[in-house]
Design an enzyme around this catalytic site. Structure first.
Site, PDB file in Angstrom:
ATOM      1  N   ASP A   1      88.082  29.049  41.021  1.00  0.00           N
ATOM      2  CA  ASP A   1      88.243  30.197  39.695  1.00  0.00           C
ATOM      3  C   ASP A   1      87.197  31.178  40.100  1.00  0.00           C
ATOM      4  O   ASP A   1      87.283  32.451  39.647  1.00  0.00           O
ATOM      5  CB  ASP A   1      87.991  29.691  38.471  1.00  0.00           C
TER       6      ASP A   1
ATOM      7  N   ILE B   1      97.482  30.180  41.993  1.00  0.00           N
ATOM      8  CA  ILE B   1      97.814  31.154  40.690  1.00  0.00           C
ATOM      9  C   ILE B   1      96.798  30.621  39.640  1.00  0.00           C
ATOM     10  O   ILE B   1      96.287  29.697  39.179  1.00  0.00           O
ATOM     11  CB  ILE B   1      98.930  30.588  40.101  1.00  0.00           C
ATOM     12  N   ASP B   2      95.849  31.637  39.632  1.00  0.00           N
ATOM     13  CA  ASP B   2      94.648  31.597  38.516  1.00  0.00           C
ATOM     14  C   ASP B   2      95.189  32.276  37.167  1.00  0.00           C
ATOM     15  O   ASP B   2      95.590  33.408  37.248  1.00  0.00           O
ATOM     16  CB  ASP B   2      93.450  32.327  38.922  1.00  0.00           C
TER      17      ASP B   2
ATOM     18  N   THR C   1      97.783  30.260  35.272  1.00  0.00           N
ATOM     19  CA  THR C   1      98.955  29.550  35.285  1.00  0.00           C
ATOM     20  C   THR C   1      99.850  29.591  33.645  1.00  0.00           C
ATOM     21  O   THR C   1     100.938  29.748  33.573  1.00  0.00           O
ATOM     22  CB  THR C   1      98.977  28.158  35.614  1.00  0.00           C
TER      23      THR C   1
ATOM     24  N   GLU D   1      93.085  24.454  44.803  1.00  0.00           N
ATOM     25  CA  GLU D   1      93.277  23.643  43.323  1.00  0.00           C
ATOM     26  C   GLU D   1      94.337  22.385  43.349  1.00  0.00           C
ATOM     27  O   GLU D   1      94.104  21.509  42.751  1.00  0.00           O
ATOM     28  CB  GLU D   1      93.631  24.755  42.406  1.00  0.00           C
TER      29      GLU D   1
ATOM     30  N   ASP E   1      92.775  29.425  44.928  1.00  0.00           N
ATOM     31  CA  ASP E   1      93.488  29.206  43.752  1.00  0.00           C
ATOM     32  C   ASP E   1      94.584  29.927  43.748  1.00  0.00           C
ATOM     33  O   ASP E   1      94.906  31.141  43.906  1.00  0.00           O
ATOM     34  CB  ASP E   1      92.719  29.703  42.251  1.00  0.00           C
TER      35      ASP E   1
END
Ligand code: 2AM
Ligand code: CA
Length: 280
Positions: free
Chosen positions: A232, A106-107, A109, A77, A104
């Protein structure tokens, strides 16, 4: 005799072992940064955030993957410009790679920034456009969801199974609000208005990947969201399928890497959910 050149690969760890190692390491590191002073940057609006921790997590994962598999392609990302067009373009040009890691870092955030413990690291490996490994790690609950194509999905060694609800009426359905307010928000509000009176209840936790893992674990009956990105969804799509569930686009076509409007469920309620969303 001419000496054969060895590929510069460290050890011979399996794809899945590397994915698990990356997700666990990155997730643990991210967790140590919870509650620290973060330098916040907005991407396109105040609801589209990125922190230096997102970038650090992606760097850590990327370095580890390239140490083991230097020939593999990588889509993360934080390596893509903000906005739906750039993300759509990025997966369109990357999807034909032989091996592609989709990450990702950090999904969720926004949750991470607010200290709301519902975020994760999501890592998928696709082989010629098909996801073959998916790992989602939630450092707050220390849960690591993992699936390999054809081998099932697991959390802490326990096989994941989708839920048993047969009707929308008895279903717990999750959705999410990506930051884009012109396409996704009005659609989502109409979808919620239509679904809310017909389901047991609706949840919105703020991490698409974790919602997908929860569908696989039978904790949610279904999940839908508009305008998501490949990172995601890629890992969660395999985890759900390997747990016996179903993942399609909003029109009911099977999941593929370019899906942005997603519908995921235990399979039993899929048609009913698609039908209602089709009337939005
Ligand atoms: P993120 O935390 O990795 O950004 C919330 O509904 C979901 O939308 C989260 O999974 C969130 O992921 C994702 N999301 C956030 N910004 C997005 C964007 N610009 N486009 C698509 N999805 C986004
Ligand atoms: Ca992210």
């Amino acid at each position: 005799m001419k000496e054969e050149k060895l590929p510069s690969v460290v050890g011979s760890k399996s794809f899945t072992a590397v994915a698990i190692n990356c997700a666990a390491k990155a997730g643990e590191w991210v967790k140590t940064k919870l509650g620290t002073t973060l330098q916040l940057n907005q991407k396109v609006s105040a609801s589209d955030l990125v922190t230096e921790i997102d970038k650090g997590s992606e760097r850590l994962i990327r370095n580890l993957i390239s140490t083991h598999f230097p020939q593999h392609s990588f889509l993360g990302e934080e390596g893509v410009e903000p906005g739906a067009d750039a993300s759509t373009q990025a997966i369109a040009s990357a999807k034909d790679a032989e091996y592609l890691w989709i990450v990702d870092p950090i999904d969720g955030t926004t949750n991470f920034v607010h200290g709301f413990p519902f975020f994760c690291v999501s890592i998928a490996l696709a082989y010629k456009g098909e996801v073959i490994v998916g790992v989602i790690y939630d450092p707050s609950s220390d849960e690591l969801f993992v699936a390999e194509k054809g081998k099932g999905a697991y959390v802490h060694g326990k096989r994941l199974e989708i839920s048993k609800e047969m009707k929308l009426q008895e279903s717990l359905i999750a959705t999410g609000f990506p930051p884009d307010q012109s396409y996704a928000l009005p659609l989502n509000l109409r979808a919620i208005a239509r679904l809310a009176p017909q389901v047991r209840n609706i949840r919105s936790g703020g991490s698409a990947a974790l919602h997908m893992a929860y569908v696989a674990a039978g904790r949610l009956t279904g999940f839908f969201e508009y305008n998501l990105n490949s990172w995601d969804l890629a890992a969660g799509s395999l985890i759900i399928q390997e747990a016996g569930g179903k993942v399609t686009d909003i029109e009911g076509h099977s999941y593929h890497l370019e899906v942005r409007d997603v519908v995921a469920s235990n399979g039993h309620i899929h048609q009913e959910l698609l039908q209602e969303l089709g009337r939005v």
